[in-house]
Design an enzyme around this catalytic site. Structure first.
Site, PDB file in Angstrom:
ATOM      1  N   GLU A   2      -1.645  -8.912   3.924  1.00  0.00           N
ATOM      2  CA  GLU A   2      -1.052  -9.181   5.242  1.00  0.00           C
ATOM      3  C   GLU A   2      -2.063  -9.114   6.379  1.00  0.00           C
ATOM      4  O   GLU A   2      -1.818  -9.625   7.489  1.00  0.00           O
ATOM      5  CB  GLU A   2       0.081  -8.184   5.506  1.00  0.00           C
ATOM      6  CG  GLU A   2      -0.315  -6.802   6.036  1.00  0.00           C
ATOM      7  CD  GLU A   2      -0.918  -5.869   4.980  1.00  0.00           C
ATOM      8  OE1 GLU A   2      -1.220  -4.721   5.324  1.00  0.00           O
ATOM      9  OE2 GLU A   2      -1.083  -6.299   3.819  1.00  0.00           O
ATOM     10  N   CYS A  15       0.835  -1.203   0.000  1.00  0.00           N
ATOM     11  CA  CYS A  15       0.000   0.000   0.000  1.00  0.00           C
ATOM     12  C   CYS A  15       0.873   1.259   0.000  1.00  0.00           C
ATOM     13  O   CYS A  15       1.522   1.538  -0.994  1.00  0.00           O
ATOM     14  CB  CYS A  15      -0.986  -0.030   1.171  1.00  0.00           C
ATOM     15  SG  CYS A  15      -2.380   1.111   0.942  1.00  0.00           S
ATOM     16  N   HIS A  19      -3.887  -5.241   0.479  1.00  0.00           N
ATOM     17  CA  HIS A  19      -3.483  -5.743   1.794  1.00  0.00           C
ATOM     18  C   HIS A  19      -3.755  -7.241   1.933  1.00  0.00           C
ATOM     19  O   HIS A  19      -4.845  -7.648   2.336  1.00  0.00           O
ATOM     20  CB  HIS A  19      -4.223  -4.991   2.898  1.00  0.00           C
ATOM     21  CG  HIS A  19      -3.860  -3.548   3.005  1.00  0.00           C
ATOM     22  ND1 HIS A  19      -2.775  -3.095   3.728  1.00  0.00           N
ATOM     23  CD2 HIS A  19      -4.434  -2.438   2.469  1.00  0.00           C
ATOM     24  CE1 HIS A  19      -2.691  -1.784   3.647  1.00  0.00           C
ATOM     25  NE2 HIS A  19      -3.690  -1.358   2.874  1.00  0.00           N
TER      26      HIS A  19
END
Length: 242
Positions: free
Chosen positions: A179, A92, A177
């Site tokens: 993660e 990001c 994202h």
């Protein structure tokens, strides 16, 4: 010389490495986490101490050096690490910092892309070989975007974001994202600046959407981040290229 570590750079307390760190831990790599965004001349580790770098997300613009001067030092370190063949992963905001460091341009967005969405993978990579020409579910939370750095390979795109993921040598940038786990996402939604302008019903819908998407995101995240961890593990055993 001490064991080389993976540097994880945070830009907000709630932006955590999540699944990235899980995969680094699985291969026994040591990590050090720092937040230097507001520091003009941060003391970042030298290249010879690093097995990899992770640049996480954050609420600021990637070129706001006036308020966050440490971002410039991060970009400089990421560029040097890339030149030395050290794995760098940008997520990001980190993706935008990395892209700029490698010659891409930042485009400031007016509309926030927020929630579960899809990206299309358009090229193969060691971490994403099975997804080429496929659409996958991801979590988006950004407004700004970047152009593709010179000589970089475009890996993924979406209708609203032309560069969702790219590879350039040892550097990998992803705008979305993978993660984020459910506990991390819930912590995000506890932050007033994250949920500004959202009604309780909209927040509840975001949670519901992510809960449904999470089982689809998990294997994709493990594939991408395990490949990154393997690159870091290999790097940890090699001398830094001059």
């Amino acid at each position: 010389m001490p064991n080389r570590k993976v540097l994880i750079v945070q830009h907000a307390a709630w932006e955590r490495a999540g699944r990235i760190e899980d995969n680094l831990e699985d291969v026994g790599l040591e990590r050090v986490t720092m937040n230097v965004a507001t520091i003009k001349k941060p003391q970042l580790p030298p290249l010879e101490e690093l097995a990899g770098i992770v640049l996480l997300g954050g609420p600021m613009q990637a070129n706001d050096y006036e308020h966050f001067p440490g971002l410039k030092a991060e970009a400089k370190l990421a560029k040097a690490a890339h030149s030395a063949g050290i794995p760098v992963l940008g997520v990001c905001l980190g993706h935008q910092i990395l892209a700029q460091a490698l010659g891409g341009q930042l485009t400031l967005g007016k509309t926030l892309q927020r929630g579960v969405d899809q990206v299309k993978w358009v090229a193969t990579d060691d971490a994403v070989s099975s997804w080429a020409d496929k659409k996958t579910t991801v979590l988006q939370w950004h407004s700004d975007s970047v152009t593709l750095p010179p000589d970089a390979k475009l890996l993924a795109k979406s209708p609203l974001t032309k560069v969702e993921a790219f590879r350039q040598g040892s550097a990998l940038g992803v705008q979305f994202h993978l993660e984020v786990t459910m506990p991390i996402f819930e912590q995000w939604l506890e932050q007033p600046e994250v949920t500004e302008g959202l009604k309780k019903s909209q927040i509840a819908q975001l949670v519901s959407d992510f809960q449904e998407a999470d089982p689809l995101i998990q294997p994709m995240a493990d594939s991408l981040f395990s490949a990154f961890a393997a690159r870091c593990s290999t790097c940890a055993a090699q001398p830094v290229r001059e």
